[in-house]
Design a protein around this motif. Structure first.
Motif, PDB file in Angstrom:
ATOM      1  N   UNK A   1       0.814  -1.223   0.000  1.00 28.17           N
ATOM      2  CA  UNK A   1       0.000   0.000   0.000  1.00 28.17           C
ATOM      3  C   UNK A   1       0.841   1.264   0.000  1.00 28.17           C
ATOM      4  N   UNK A   2       2.005   1.222   0.634  1.00 27.40           N
ATOM      5  CA  UNK A   2       2.843   2.418   0.745  1.00 27.40           C
ATOM      6  C   UNK A   2       3.496   2.795  -0.584  1.00 27.40           C
ATOM      7  N   UNK A   3       3.383   1.934  -1.597  1.00 25.31           N
ATOM      8  CA  UNK A   3       4.161   2.133  -2.809  1.00 25.31           C
ATOM      9  C   UNK A   3       3.439   1.771  -4.101  1.00 25.31           C
ATOM     10  N   UNK A   4       2.614   0.719  -4.084  1.00 26.21           N
ATOM     11  CA  UNK A   4       2.233   0.048  -5.322  1.00 26.21           C
ATOM     12  C   UNK A   4       1.352   0.868  -6.250  1.00 26.21           C
ATOM     13  N   UNK A   5       0.358   1.553  -5.726  1.00 22.37           N
ATOM     14  CA  UNK A   5      -0.643   2.177  -6.596  1.00 22.37           C
ATOM     15  C   UNK A   5      -0.594   3.688  -6.482  1.00 22.37           C
ATOM     16  N   UNK A   6      -0.253   4.328  -7.614  1.00 19.68           N
ATOM     17  CA  UNK A   6      -0.127   5.790  -7.662  1.00 19.68           C
ATOM     18  C   UNK A   6       0.752   6.299  -6.522  1.00 19.68           C
ATOM     19  N   UNK A   7       1.921   5.653  -6.396  1.00 21.59           N
ATOM     20  CA  UNK A   7       2.943   6.019  -5.406  1.00 21.59           C
ATOM     21  C   UNK A   7       2.402   5.997  -3.973  1.00 21.59           C
ATOM     22  N   UNK A   8       1.501   5.055  -3.731  1.00 29.95           N
ATOM     23  CA  UNK A   8       0.974   4.872  -2.386  1.00 29.95           C
ATOM     24  C   UNK A   8      -0.268   5.678  -2.073  1.00 29.95           C
ATOM     25  N   UNK A   9      -0.788   6.406  -3.043  1.00 27.82           N
ATOM     26  CA  UNK A   9      -1.971   7.231  -2.778  1.00 27.82           C
ATOM     27  C   UNK A   9      -3.251   6.418  -2.613  1.00 27.82           C
ATOM     28  N   UNK A  10      -3.265   5.195  -3.167  1.00 26.77           N
ATOM     29  CA  UNK A  10      -4.454   4.348  -3.046  1.00 26.77           C
ATOM     30  C   UNK A  10      -4.049   3.062  -2.334  1.00 26.77           C
ATOM     31  N   UNK A  11      -4.436   2.888  -1.064  1.00 28.90           N
ATOM     32  CA  UNK A  11      -4.069   1.689  -0.316  1.00 28.90           C
ATOM     33  C   UNK A  11      -5.031   0.533  -0.592  1.00 28.90           C
ATOM     34  N   UNK A  12      -4.750  -0.602   0.015  1.00 29.68           N
ATOM     35  CA  UNK A  12      -5.630  -1.758  -0.101  1.00 29.68           C
ATOM     36  C   UNK A  12      -6.985  -1.474   0.544  1.00 29.68           C
ATOM     37  N   UNK A  13      -8.046  -1.908  -0.130  1.00 29.73           N
ATOM     38  CA  UNK A  13      -9.394  -1.890   0.441  1.00 29.73           C
ATOM     39  C   UNK A  13      -9.642  -3.277   1.044  1.00 29.73           C
ATOM     40  N   UNK A  14      -9.431  -3.399   2.338  1.00 36.84           N
ATOM     41  CA  UNK A  14      -9.495  -4.712   2.970  1.00 36.84           C
ATOM     42  C   UNK A  14     -10.900  -5.297   2.975  1.00 36.84           C
ATOM     43  N   UNK A  15     -11.913  -4.496   2.688  1.00 30.93           N
ATOM     44  CA  UNK A  15     -13.267  -5.044   2.627  1.00 30.93           C
ATOM     45  C   UNK A  15     -13.415  -6.016   1.462  1.00 30.93           C
ATOM     46  N   UNK A  16     -12.482  -5.951   0.487  1.00 27.12           N
ATOM     47  CA  UNK A  16     -12.525  -6.857  -0.667  1.00 27.12           C
ATOM     48  C   UNK A  16     -11.686  -8.112  -0.462  1.00 27.12           C
ATOM     49  N   UNK A  17     -11.015  -8.228   0.688  1.00 27.20           N
ATOM     50  CA  UNK A  17     -10.166  -9.387   0.968  1.00 27.20           C
ATOM     51  C   UNK A  17     -11.039 -10.650   1.158  1.00 27.20           C
ATOM     52  N   UNK A  18     -10.479 -11.849   0.926  1.00 26.50           N
ATOM     53  CA  UNK A  18      -9.080 -12.095   0.584  1.00 26.50           C
ATOM     54  C   UNK A  18      -8.806 -11.873  -0.902  1.00 26.50           C
ATOM     55  N   UNK A  19      -7.572 -11.501  -1.202  1.00 26.17           N
ATOM     56  CA  UNK A  19      -7.112 -11.327  -2.569  1.00 26.17           C
ATOM     57  C   UNK A  19      -6.376 -12.598  -2.985  1.00 26.17           C
ATOM     58  N   UNK A  20      -6.611 -13.034  -4.217  1.00 26.79           N
ATOM     59  CA  UNK A  20      -6.036 -14.303  -4.678  1.00 26.79           C
ATOM     60  C   UNK A  20      -5.399 -14.115  -6.045  1.00 26.79           C
ATOM     61  N   UNK A  21      -4.178 -14.632  -6.207  1.00 26.08           N
ATOM     62  CA  UNK A  21      -3.515 -14.675  -7.509  1.00 26.08           C
ATOM     63  C   UNK A  21      -3.075 -16.113  -7.754  1.00 26.08           C
ATOM     64  N   UNK A  22      -3.189 -16.579  -9.000  1.00 24.71           N
ATOM     65  CA  UNK A  22      -2.916 -17.977  -9.316  1.00 24.71           C
ATOM     66  C   UNK A  22      -1.753 -18.119 -10.290  1.00 24.71           C
ATOM     67  N   UNK A  23      -0.951 -19.153 -10.057  1.00 25.51           N
ATOM     68  CA  UNK A  23       0.207 -19.479 -10.892  1.00 25.51           C
ATOM     69  C   UNK A  23       0.047 -20.909 -11.425  1.00 25.51           C
ATOM     70  N   UNK A  24       0.445 -21.126 -12.661  1.00 28.13           N
ATOM     71  CA  UNK A  24       0.457 -22.481 -13.209  1.00 28.13           C
ATOM     72  C   UNK A  24       1.515 -22.541 -14.317  1.00 28.13           C
ATOM     73  N   UNK A  25       1.784 -23.760 -14.804  1.00 29.15           N
ATOM     74  CA  UNK A  25       2.674 -23.931 -15.949  1.00 29.15           C
ATOM     75  C   UNK A  25       4.096 -23.479 -15.717  1.00 29.15           C
ATOM     76  N   UNK A  26       4.584 -23.590 -14.476  1.00 25.46           N
ATOM     77  CA  UNK A  26       5.957 -23.153 -14.184  1.00 25.46           C
ATOM     78  C   UNK A  26       6.975 -24.078 -14.848  1.00 25.46           C
ATOM     79  N   UNK A  27       8.006 -23.479 -15.448  1.00 26.82           N
ATOM     80  CA  UNK A  27       9.129 -24.239 -15.990  1.00 26.82           C
ATOM     81  C   UNK A  27      10.433 -23.516 -15.675  1.00 26.82           C
TER      82      UNK A  27
END
Length: 288
Positions: free
Chosen positions: A198-224
């Motif tokens: 939150x301190x850095x990622x979006x518009x240099x930290x101007x927009x933090x995480x909205x925890x009401x939308x948690x949990x956040x999930x990202x998926x990985x597959x096909x690793x080589x």
């Protein structure tokens, strides 16, 4: 009799299905090569590819890292990023020698995806560290929605250059120069993480995480990983007959796609940030 025939038919079909799925699953169990941290959900998709999903909530982020370390190689993974409002989150796929801390001399090669508020473009941050010397970011707006489906991200690392690719399209190359720092001696492990930036990622930290939308999930597959495995003693063990990446440099097609990415997608280039380098740009900036 009909019921018995039906049971036999269903049993035969089950055996046939298992015979198809089991080898694919066994071959796809790449997560066995990693240790995990936080909540990591492991499953297989309909094609038999293993999927590792990282979960971020208020209590913790998540990640996995390879048990092996490598010295040069080609590393790829398919990723589906956090959908909707992902502002403040950071998803990554990177290599590091593992020596962390301020003022250290670690090596690192980064692909980091900075979350966005709904509808905003997703930024891919690429960076290279050599002996603790970093600040070499190129940041690109992705030209697609990386949360809508899986896309392939690749790092090619050899003693000549580091190449960053998105869906087999080369967007950046970081060249080696004999008189400048370059990651060529410290073995690195592969890492993937999802964390609160939150301190850095979006518009240099101007927009933090909205925890009401948690949990956040990202998926990985096909690793080589087609790479040289580092050894504590002696030379790395390199894959025979599969090391075309060792001499890989930009070809004419790569140069065209790098130029296209610079014109259409590049939104930050450290070699143009005079405020950050008041005493002069890093040496490689004048040689690109």
């Amino acid at each position: 009799m009909a019921r018995r025939s039906l049971v036999l038919l269903l049993s035969s079909l089950a055996v046939a299905v298992l015979s198809i799925l089991q080898p694919a699953s066994a071959q796809s169990a790449w997560l066995d090569e990693f240790t995990t941290d936080g909540e990591v959900r492991a499953d297989f998709d309909a094609t038999g590819k293993q999927v590792a999903s990282l979960v971020l909530d208020r209590s913790s982020g998540a990640g996995f890292n390879s048990t092996q370390k490598y010295l040069f190689g080609e590393f790829s993974v398919e990723m589906k990023l956090v959908p909707g409002n992902s502002a403040g989150t950071v998803t990554s796929f990177y290599l590091t020698s593992g020596e962390t801390g301020k003022g250290d001399d670690h090596d690192e090669i980064d692909m980091e995806f900075m979350g966005n508020s709904s509808g905003a473009p997703t930024v891919l941050n690429t960076n290279v560290w050599a002996s603790g010397d970093g600040k070499k970011e190129h940041q690109f707006y992705l030209w697609f929605d990386p949360a809508a489906d899986y896309h392939k991200y690749t790092i090619i690392w050899n003693d000549k250059n580091i190449i960053f690719r998105v869906d087999d399209v080369t967007v950046r190359a970081f060249r080696r120069y004999a008189d400048l720092p370059y990651p060529d001696a410290k073995p690195m492990a592969v890492h993937a993480t999802l964390w609160d930036g939150s301190y850095w990622a979006t518009e240099k930290g101007n927009i933090p995480i909205d925890w009401s939308a948690a949990p956040f999930v990202v998926s990985y597959r096909g690793y080589t990983a087609n790479a040289c495995v580092a050894s504590e003693h002696g030379k790395p063990s390199c894959p025979a007959g599969r090391n075309e990446w060792m001499d890989r440099e930009l070809d004419d097609t790569d140069r065209l796609t790098v130029a296209w990415a610079r014109r259409n997608c590049l939104q930050y280039n450290y070699c143009e940030d005079g405020w950050r380098f008041p005493e002069g740009f890093p040496g490689e900036c004048s040689r690109e």
